[in-house]
Design an enzyme around this catalytic site. Structure first.
Site, PDB file in Angstrom:
ATOM      1  N   GLY A 160       0.811  -1.210   0.000  1.00 42.53           N
ATOM      2  CA  GLY A 160       0.000   0.000   0.000  1.00 42.53           C
ATOM      3  C   GLY A 160       0.843   1.256   0.000  1.00 42.53           C
ATOM      4  CG  HIS A 161       3.389   2.233   3.289  1.00 45.58           C
ATOM      5  ND1 HIS A 161       3.340   1.096   4.054  1.00 45.58           N
ATOM      6  CD2 HIS A 161       2.922   3.230   4.088  1.00 45.58           C
ATOM      7  CE1 HIS A 161       2.875   1.383   5.258  1.00 45.58           C
ATOM      8  NE2 HIS A 161       2.611   2.674   5.302  1.00 45.58           N
ATOM      9  CD  GLN A 174       0.758   9.388  13.675  1.00 46.14           C
ATOM     10  OE1 GLN A 174       1.392  10.333  13.220  1.00 46.14           O
ATOM     11  NE2 GLN A 174       0.107   8.537  12.901  1.00 46.14           N
ATOM     12  N   GLY A 209      -3.074   7.579   1.570  1.00 48.82           N
ATOM     13  CA  GLY A 209      -3.956   6.492   1.189  1.00 48.82           C
ATOM     14  C   GLY A 209      -5.388   6.709   1.643  1.00 48.82           C
ATOM     15  CG  ASP A 216      -5.201   5.562   7.492  1.00 46.58           C
ATOM     16  OD1 ASP A 216      -5.540   5.039   8.551  1.00 46.58           O
ATOM     17  OD2 ASP A 216      -4.277   5.121   6.781  1.00 46.58           O
ATOM     18  CB  SER A 223      -3.197  -2.264   7.607  1.00 43.87           C
ATOM     19  OG  SER A 223      -2.816  -1.753   8.866  1.00 43.87           O
TER      20      SER A 223
END
Length: 298
Positions: free
Chosen positions: A38-39, A63, A159, A162, A195
């Site tokens: 995904g990255h 975070q 992405g 999120d 993820s």
């Protein structure tokens, strides 16, 4: 690919590029490492649309609302850099929290609390992740603002998985640079959104986790069939999730895709998004889908 282990050095490198080659277009992909396909999809998109691709790798403690989650987060700068080079990145940089915020005394008695938080905007106060993870979006907004100031990119890539975060990032960016590109969610064959957390699931659990995508599809299918009652559509998602043993639902919601506002009446024909968060085998998973298929924001 250049590997830089200082945010200040990375900022100087990017400044030099902008000063000496004003026509060079800089694309930026912020990450917390533990990279997966995904990255890399974000990096490839950035490489296709820009002259220079910069990637940050930083596990941002601001975070995380759970210290155990922060401690367990996988860190492998060398391995991540090898993947980034193959995907077309030109610069990857990292550093510690004190290096990203050198103006603060982070080792004083108040710790990281001394860092002034950036307002994450109205989307962060719309419930969902904002309710489940207090302070999370303040941490996201604060580091993203600092990263944008360091790199000064023309475009930044995030992405769609999120979704609420993408709205926070748009608020941080404002109306100037960088422009924000939201890249469709990269999925495993089962539909499970990729993820870093998926690595904590066994192969069988990963198959079970695909129920999240099936729940989202159930809402989309009901919507396509004419259902416009938000409560009924949310009920379709919950019904699918409830059929999978061991799935703990945190939320299954229908919201306005642009503002995350709830619907007081019938869901409009476009602009609605289904969002889900669950815990499965102790692993927290989130995903979302537009009720109307859209290749640009899946």
């Amino acid at each position: 690919m250049e590997r830089i282990e200082s945010p200040i050095a990375a900022a100087e490198r990017c400044r030099t590029v902008r000063d000496t080659s004003p026509s060079t277009r800089i694309g930026f992909v912020p990450t917390m490492g533990a990279l997966h396909e995904g990255h890399l999809a974000l990096v490839r998109r950035a490489a296709a649309e820009n002259d220079l691709v910069v990637v940050s790798i930083f596990v941002n403690p601001l975070q995380f609302d759970d210290a155990r989650d922060l401690a367990a987060y996988h860190r492998d700068f060398d391995g991540d850099c090898a993947l980034l080079e193959g995907a077309g990145a030109h610069i990857a940089f990292t550093g510690g929290l004190d290096e990203f915020f050198p103006e603060y005394d982070l080792y004083g008695p108040s710790g990281t609390d001394v860092i002034e938080a950036v307002d994450p905007g109205p989307a962060a106060r719309a419930g969902l992740e904002g309710d489940v993870r207090p302070g999370h979006f303040e941490g996201v907004a604060t580091i993203v603002r600092r990263l944008f100031d360091l790199v000064r990119p023309h475009v930044a890539y995030f992405g769609a998985k999120d979704w609420q975060q993408t709205l926070v990032v748009r608020h941080v960016a404002g109306s100037g640079e960088p422009s924000i590109v939201v890249v469709p969610t990269d999925r495993e064959a089962s539909g499970l959104a990729r993820s870093s957390r998926n690595a904590r699931l066994s192969p069988a659990q990963r198959e079970h986790a695909a129920v999240v995508h099936r729940a989202l599809l159930a809402a989309r299918e009901a919507f396509a069939g004419g259902e416009r009652d938000p409560v009924a559509l949310e009920g379709r998602m919950r019904a699918v999730l409830d059929r999978e043993d061991g799935t703990e639902i945190e939320y299954a919601a229908l919201r306005d895709a642009r503002t995350l506002a709830t619907f007081d009446g019938p869901v409009p024909d476009d602009g609605a998004r289904a969002l889900v968060a669950v815990r499965l085998a102790g692993v927290r998973l989130i995903d979302n889908l537009g009720l109307v298929p859209d290749e640009e924001s899946e």
